[in-house]
Scaffold this motif. Structure first.
Motif, PDB file in Angstrom:
ATOM      1  N   ALA A  48     -24.601 -24.546 -27.844  1.00 30.88           N
ATOM      2  CA  ALA A  48     -24.316 -23.191 -27.347  1.00 30.88           C
ATOM      3  C   ALA A  48     -23.106 -22.567 -28.023  1.00 30.88           C
ATOM      4  O   ALA A  48     -22.276 -21.937 -27.372  1.00 30.88           O
ATOM      5  CB  ALA A  48     -24.142 -23.216 -25.831  1.00 30.88           C
ATOM      6  N   LEU A  49     -23.019 -22.699 -29.333  1.00 26.58           N
ATOM      7  CA  LEU A  49     -21.825 -22.260 -30.061  1.00 26.58           C
ATOM      8  C   LEU A  49     -21.612 -20.756 -29.971  1.00 26.58           C
ATOM      9  O   LEU A  49     -20.521 -20.286 -29.649  1.00 26.58           O
ATOM     10  CB  LEU A  49     -21.928 -22.708 -31.512  1.00 26.58           C
ATOM     11  CG  LEU A  49     -20.739 -22.429 -32.425  1.00 26.58           C
ATOM     12  CD1 LEU A  49     -19.474 -23.029 -31.862  1.00 26.58           C
ATOM     13  CD2 LEU A  49     -21.009 -22.971 -33.819  1.00 26.58           C
ATOM     14  N   ALA A  50     -22.658 -19.980 -30.251  1.00 25.79           N
ATOM     15  CA  ALA A  50     -22.491 -18.528 -30.278  1.00 25.79           C
ATOM     16  C   ALA A  50     -22.197 -17.966 -28.895  1.00 25.79           C
ATOM     17  O   ALA A  50     -21.368 -17.068 -28.736  1.00 25.79           O
ATOM     18  CB  ALA A  50     -23.736 -17.866 -30.854  1.00 25.79           C
ATOM     19  N   ALA A  51     -22.860 -18.489 -27.892  1.00 26.65           N
ATOM     20  CA  ALA A  51     -22.740 -17.925 -26.548  1.00 26.65           C
ATOM     21  C   ALA A  51     -21.462 -18.330 -25.842  1.00 26.65           C
ATOM     22  O   ALA A  51     -20.944 -17.579 -25.007  1.00 26.65           O
ATOM     23  CB  ALA A  51     -23.948 -18.336 -25.709  1.00 26.65           C
ATOM     24  N   ALA A  81     -17.817 -23.125 -20.518  1.00 27.31           N
ATOM     25  CA  ALA A  81     -17.139 -22.044 -21.218  1.00 27.31           C
ATOM     26  C   ALA A  81     -15.904 -21.615 -20.435  1.00 27.31           C
ATOM     27  O   ALA A  81     -15.659 -22.068 -19.321  1.00 27.31           O
ATOM     28  CB  ALA A  81     -18.094 -20.862 -21.380  1.00 27.31           C
ATOM     29  N   GLY A  82     -15.103 -20.747 -21.039  1.00 25.82           N
ATOM     30  CA  GLY A  82     -13.913 -20.246 -20.352  1.00 25.82           C
ATOM     31  C   GLY A  82     -12.670 -20.998 -20.765  1.00 25.82           C
ATOM     32  O   GLY A  82     -12.625 -21.619 -21.834  1.00 25.82           O
ATOM     33  N   GLY A  83     -11.664 -20.948 -19.910  1.00 19.28           N
ATOM     34  CA  GLY A  83     -10.366 -21.514 -20.249  1.00 19.28           C
ATOM     35  C   GLY A  83     -10.363 -23.025 -20.284  1.00 19.28           C
ATOM     36  O   GLY A  83     -11.374 -23.690 -20.023  1.00 19.28           O
ATOM     37  N   PHE A  84      -9.189 -23.574 -20.562  1.00 17.10           N
ATOM     38  CA  PHE A  84      -9.068 -25.007 -20.845  1.00 17.10           C
ATOM     39  C   PHE A  84      -8.238 -25.748 -19.801  1.00 17.10           C
ATOM     40  O   PHE A  84      -7.741 -26.833 -20.065  1.00 17.10           O
ATOM     41  CB  PHE A  84      -8.461 -25.196 -22.232  1.00 17.10           C
ATOM     42  CG  PHE A  84      -9.211 -24.457 -23.305  1.00 17.10           C
ATOM     43  CD1 PHE A  84     -10.462 -24.889 -23.716  1.00 17.10           C
ATOM     44  CD2 PHE A  84      -8.681 -23.308 -23.884  1.00 17.10           C
ATOM     45  CE1 PHE A  84     -11.164 -24.200 -24.685  1.00 17.10           C
ATOM     46  CE2 PHE A  84      -9.379 -22.614 -24.854  1.00 17.10           C
ATOM     47  CZ  PHE A  84     -10.630 -23.059 -25.256  1.00 17.10           C
ATOM     48  N   VAL A  85      -8.090 -25.148 -18.620  1.00 14.74           N
ATOM     49  CA  VAL A  85      -7.427 -25.811 -17.501  1.00 14.74           C
ATOM     50  C   VAL A  85      -8.535 -26.444 -16.648  1.00 14.74           C
ATOM     51  O   VAL A  85      -9.406 -25.741 -16.141  1.00 14.74           O
ATOM     52  CB  VAL A  85      -6.600 -24.837 -16.663  1.00 14.74           C
ATOM     53  CG1 VAL A  85      -5.948 -25.557 -15.483  1.00 14.74           C
ATOM     54  CG2 VAL A  85      -5.534 -24.160 -17.531  1.00 14.74           C
ATOM     55  N   GLY A 235     -34.859 -12.178 -25.442  1.00 13.91           N
ATOM     56  CA  GLY A 235     -35.171 -12.058 -26.866  1.00 13.91           C
ATOM     57  C   GLY A 235     -33.991 -12.265 -27.773  1.00 13.91           C
ATOM     58  O   GLY A 235     -33.989 -11.784 -28.906  1.00 13.91           O
ATOM     59  N   GLY A 236     -32.973 -12.951 -27.306  1.00  9.66           N
ATOM     60  CA  GLY A 236     -31.777 -13.116 -28.120  1.00  9.66           C
ATOM     61  C   GLY A 236     -31.926 -14.036 -29.305  1.00  9.66           C
ATOM     62  O   GLY A 236     -31.120 -14.022 -30.216  1.00  9.66           O
TER      63      GLY A 236
END
Length: 260
Positions: A48-51, A81-85, A235-236
């Motif tokens: 899921a790199l792009a998303a 995804a999101g922050g690193f806490v 359709g992404g």
């Protein structure tokens, strides 16, 4: 625990050998093969790199990419995804995933965790490094949201982190060349490699090499159309590794390095 030899993707840094590693982020077996055939020295495997910016891939994918690649495969361990806490439960998942992907054939892992105050979470990092059990550990671009990156380098070095992926805090690595140069100089003193990453293109490579980084990282992706319908993301379509972009980066890197 015995881990695969990562020497195919390991650099001692331009100041010592003149060699700068080309690392390509990939998401599947076909992408791994395309990247290596076009000149990648090392791979980062994620999902899921792009998303999302990248999440932990499945153990099955790790196993198949590691078997197919022929170079060191370093696997991103990131639960969301999101922050690193991270909560204690999220950290426990990452510790388990580090062990799982290494058992599946990864040569190393790519991790990162921060405190609510925006510093490296030393306790979380220690747990992740311990789980890696001697395999190479890369700290990812969580570093780019740390206010005092030179101080963070000292924490990483103290915990045995091998390298850090960073844009120097800029939106793109090509815009962070001066900061990357300063980080690379300090990191070399600490025994940590600096890998430049963040929207890197072939046009950025010469300046990044000139800054003294140990490696250059890019995803080299192209969009592929594919309608997944209402249950498959619409359709992404999806992204695939573009061997032509990898080859262009390889050529730019070779041109920027002194003859051996």
């Amino acid at each position: 625990m015995q881990h695969p030899d990562a020497s195919a993707g390991t650099s001692t840094g331009p100041s010592e050998s003149g060699r700068v590693v080309l690392e390509i982020a990939v998401q599947d077996v076909a992408g791994a093969r395309a990247a290596v055939s076009a000149g990648a020295d090392r791979l980062e495997l994620c999902a899921a790199l792009a998303a999302t910016g990248g999440l932990t891939p499945s153990a099955g994918l790790v196993r198949h990419v590691a078997a197919a690649a022929g170079v060191g495969v370093h696997v991103l361990v990131r639960p969301r995804a999101g922050g690193f806490v991270y909560t204690a439960e999220e950290l426990a998942v990452q510790v388990a995933d580090v062990r799982t992907v290494l058992d599946a054939g990864a040569a190393g892992v790519v991790v990162g965790a921060l405190t609510p105050a925006g510093a490296v979470d030393a306790a979380a990092l220690a747990a992740l490094v311990e789980a890696a059990d001697g395999a190479e550990v890369t700290f990812h671009r969580a570093l780019d949201v740390v206010a005092d990156r030179p101080a963070a380098l000292e924490v990483l070095a103290a915990h045995g982190v091998r390298r850090v992926l960073t844009s120097g805090g800029a939106p793109r690595a090509g815009e962070g060349v001066a900061a990357l140069g300063a980080l690379a100089e300090r990191a070399r003193e600490l025994g940590v490699e600096v890998m430049a990453g963040g929207s890197v293109s072939a046009d950025d490579v010469a300046a990044l090499v000139g800054a003294g980084v140990h490696a250059v990282h890019l995803s080299a992706r192209r969009a592929v159309a594919g309608d997944g319908g209402p249950g498959g993301g619409g359709g992404g379509g999806y992204d695939a590794t573009d061997a032509g972009l990898v080859a262009a980066a390889r050529a730019a890197l070779d041109a920027a390095l002194p003859p051996r």
